[in-house]
Design a protein around this motif. Sequence first.
Motif, PDB file in Angstrom:
ATOM      1  N   GLY A 271       0.673  -1.200  -0.024  1.00 59.58           N
ATOM      2  CA  GLY A 271       0.003   0.200  -0.058  1.00 59.58           C
ATOM      3  C   GLY A 271       0.698   1.392   0.053  1.00 59.58           C
ATOM      4  O   GLY A 271       2.072   1.435  -0.623  1.00 59.58           O
ATOM      5  N   GLU A 272       0.433   2.336   0.687  1.00 58.83           N
ATOM      6  CA  GLU A 272       1.131   3.317   0.815  1.00 58.83           C
ATOM      7  C   GLU A 272       2.424   3.554   1.357  1.00 58.83           C
ATOM      8  O   GLU A 272       2.746   2.847   2.162  1.00 58.83           O
ATOM      9  CB  GLU A 272       0.134   4.706   1.339  1.00 58.83           C
ATOM     10  CG  GLU A 272      -1.239   4.713   0.704  1.00 58.83           C
ATOM     11  CD  GLU A 272      -2.015   5.588   1.773  1.00 58.83           C
ATOM     12  OE1 GLU A 272      -1.639   5.853   2.741  1.00 58.83           O
ATOM     13  OE2 GLU A 272      -3.255   5.822   1.407  1.00 58.83           O
ATOM     14  N   PRO A 273       3.622   4.037   0.722  1.00 61.88           N
ATOM     15  CA  PRO A 273       4.748   4.175   1.368  1.00 61.88           C
ATOM     16  C   PRO A 273       4.890   4.893   2.549  1.00 61.88           C
ATOM     17  O   PRO A 273       5.884   4.625   3.262  1.00 61.88           O
ATOM     18  CB  PRO A 273       5.576   4.728   0.038  1.00 61.88           C
ATOM     19  CG  PRO A 273       4.871   4.495  -1.128  1.00 61.88           C
ATOM     20  CD  PRO A 273       3.654   4.564  -0.629  1.00 61.88           C
ATOM     21  N   ASP A 274       3.781   5.771   2.852  1.00 63.03           N
ATOM     22  CA  ASP A 274       4.179   6.547   4.057  1.00 63.03           C
ATOM     23  C   ASP A 274       4.077   5.647   5.191  1.00 63.03           C
ATOM     24  O   ASP A 274       4.514   6.020   6.164  1.00 63.03           O
ATOM     25  CB  ASP A 274       2.485   7.299   3.923  1.00 63.03           C
ATOM     26  CG  ASP A 274       2.738   8.272   3.170  1.00 63.03           C
ATOM     27  OD1 ASP A 274       2.698   9.539   3.442  1.00 63.03           O
ATOM     28  OD2 ASP A 274       2.479   7.993   1.886  1.00 63.03           O
ATOM     29  N   ARG A 275       3.336   4.399   5.122  1.00 63.14           N
ATOM     30  CA  ARG A 275       3.461   3.277   6.013  1.00 63.14           C
ATOM     31  C   ARG A 275       4.805   2.960   6.457  1.00 63.14           C
ATOM     32  O   ARG A 275       5.182   2.925   7.873  1.00 63.14           O
ATOM     33  CB  ARG A 275       2.358   2.231   6.061  1.00 63.14           C
ATOM     34  CG  ARG A 275       1.184   2.605   5.867  1.00 63.14           C
ATOM     35  CD  ARG A 275       0.075   1.473   5.323  1.00 63.14           C
ATOM     36  NE  ARG A 275      -0.933   1.742   5.052  1.00 63.14           N
ATOM     37  CZ  ARG A 275      -2.093   0.901   4.681  1.00 63.14           C
ATOM     38  NH1 ARG A 275      -1.736  -0.277   4.191  1.00 63.14           N
ATOM     39  NH2 ARG A 275      -3.331   1.095   4.698  1.00 63.14           N
ATOM     40  N   ALA A 276       5.693   2.720   5.511  1.00 60.70           N
ATOM     41  CA  ALA A 276       7.046   2.271   5.704  1.00 60.70           C
ATOM     42  C   ALA A 276       8.031   3.392   6.167  1.00 60.70           C
ATOM     43  O   ALA A 276       8.681   3.089   7.206  1.00 60.70           O
ATOM     44  CB  ALA A 276       7.554   1.749   4.490  1.00 60.70           C
ATOM     45  N   VAL A 277       7.759   4.605   5.928  1.00 63.64           N
ATOM     46  CA  VAL A 277       8.589   5.511   6.224  1.00 63.64           C
ATOM     47  C   VAL A 277       8.123   5.957   7.717  1.00 63.64           C
ATOM     48  O   VAL A 277       8.856   6.168   8.482  1.00 63.64           O
ATOM     49  CB  VAL A 277       8.119   6.960   5.239  1.00 63.64           C
ATOM     50  CG1 VAL A 277       8.913   8.215   5.669  1.00 63.64           C
ATOM     51  CG2 VAL A 277       8.715   6.790   4.029  1.00 63.64           C
ATOM     52  N   THR A 278       6.879   5.964   7.972  1.00 60.59           N
ATOM     53  CA  THR A 278       6.271   6.123   9.500  1.00 60.59           C
ATOM     54  C   THR A 278       6.967   4.986  10.376  1.00 60.59           C
ATOM     55  O   THR A 278       7.221   5.427  11.454  1.00 60.59           O
ATOM     56  CB  THR A 278       4.885   6.306   9.478  1.00 60.59           C
ATOM     57  OG1 THR A 278       4.431   7.339   8.605  1.00 60.59           O
ATOM     58  CG2 THR A 278       4.217   6.539  10.766  1.00 60.59           C
ATOM     59  N   ALA A 279       6.929   3.796   9.984  1.00 63.37           N
ATOM     60  CA  ALA A 279       7.478   2.746  10.820  1.00 63.37           C
ATOM     61  C   ALA A 279       9.050   3.056  10.980  1.00 63.37           C
ATOM     62  O   ALA A 279       9.404   2.930  12.206  1.00 63.37           O
ATOM     63  CB  ALA A 279       7.325   1.538  10.107  1.00 63.37           C
ATOM     64  N   GLY A 280       9.831   3.543   9.799  1.00 59.94           N
ATOM     65  CA  GLY A 280      10.955   3.689   9.957  1.00 59.94           C
ATOM     66  C   GLY A 280      11.411   4.753  11.154  1.00 59.94           C
ATOM     67  O   GLY A 280      12.304   4.785  12.105  1.00 59.94           O
ATOM     68  N   ILE A 281      10.764   5.783  11.011  1.00 59.78           N
ATOM     69  CA  ILE A 281      10.799   6.921  11.945  1.00 59.78           C
ATOM     70  C   ILE A 281      10.581   6.265  13.460  1.00 59.78           C
ATOM     71  O   ILE A 281      11.295   6.722  14.342  1.00 59.78           O
ATOM     72  CB  ILE A 281       9.899   8.070  11.561  1.00 59.78           C
ATOM     73  CG1 ILE A 281      10.434   8.806  10.140  1.00 59.78           C
ATOM     74  CG2 ILE A 281       9.901   8.982  12.766  1.00 59.78           C
ATOM     75  CD1 ILE A 281       9.438   9.711   9.782  1.00 59.78           C
TER      76      ILE A 281
END
Length: 447
Positions: A271-281
């Motif tokens: 799905g949205e890459p935002d989820r991956a970036v938010t998880a990394g943060i």
Amino acid sequence: MTKIFKRPVIICVDDEVTILTSLKSELRKDFGEQYRVEIAEGGEDALELLEELIEDGDEIPLIISDYIMPDMKGDELLRRVHELSPKTLKVMLTGQATIEGVANAVKYAKLYRYISKPWQNEDLKLTVTEAIHSYVQDKELAEKNAKLLQMNSELEALTCKQSQLIAELQEKESHLQALNESFLRFVPRQFLQLLEKSTILDIHLGQQIQQEISVLFSDIRDFTSLSEQMTPDDNFKFINAYLSRMEPEITENNGFIDKYMGDAIMALFNGEPDRAVTAGIAMLQMLAEYNIDRRKRERTPIKIGIGINTGILILGTVGGQSRIDGTVIGDAVNLASRLEGLTKEYRVPLLISDRTFRELKNPENYRIRWIDRVRVKGKSEQVAVYEVFDADPPELCEKKLAAQSNFESAIVAYHASDREEAVRLFQQCLQANPEDTVAKIYLQRCQ
């Protein structure tokens, strides 16, 4: 009169004499002192043998049967064996069984295990050992239950002891249930959902699906030197303490861990890459809290690097007949791993690709700056790389934001080969923020 000890019987069934002879030889070598090994060259012969053994009062803990036989398929034989001797454990040994045949054996005969032909001797030995152990455990459990019922009817005065035995039985049943549920931890539910499967029984070799997925790689910096200072026991405690803190940050952002590679993590986000970036943060923020605890315990704080890329991947199952695994294949995986490696070079914790950056639904929600263009191994084109610095200490984060315009102008000047302008701008960045490792690296390149 001396009581004659009768050894329990293991039955082997196969229509090929050479295989049957080899199987009998292997089992006699490993288990012949405690168990008799009887053979049958087909389904009907096996049923006759089973009935004779039952009539003689022999104990039959295990039957190992081929699937493809002229007179009777293996799943039908095991179903009939289950009707005659339900406590006997069943193992199917074949290289040609269909999924339907295995499923029937599981459903109607309580199939214990499946071993492919040609078998590995150690795998066969381990399977038979575990099956016998499981049979003995079930037998002991049944005997305890019978003893408990007898005590309940005859010795009401021993209520306390009876309750204790019941509690032990319930604990063992709960343990068995927990073991069954633990198998699901080896195959993430999200993996099954992506393959559009409802249970692990629906998974078989070669299933695959093509999908756009964001891949997150993370790794602990200098883990080798850190682990050399610890005992093996401390190493595992440390790894598990670290991973147990990282996993929730991934799952809470709708990702799942594809695999652990020692101290490294590979996670997937559909799905949205935002989820991956938010998880990394979130992982970096959790790491900061973990390091506070480590400092209190006078332990070395740790650093990690995270690389995230988004692209079309093939997700599916690979392996052989006796061992399969879920995996993802594609260039996007390689680039995510490369980005994680680049965090060491630039000494920053989180890098994302231009594909991930372009597909962010809300890029303004993050603190991002462009830091380089890199060439991917095996590819001719260059890929833009971005740093996400939301998890930096607040003071450092504000300094990067204040100098971001000069910084990115300096990057442009550098790639345009205007080294004089790049040096001037990078020096201004470092005057405002001496801790900017990327600016230091570029300034060294220019000089």
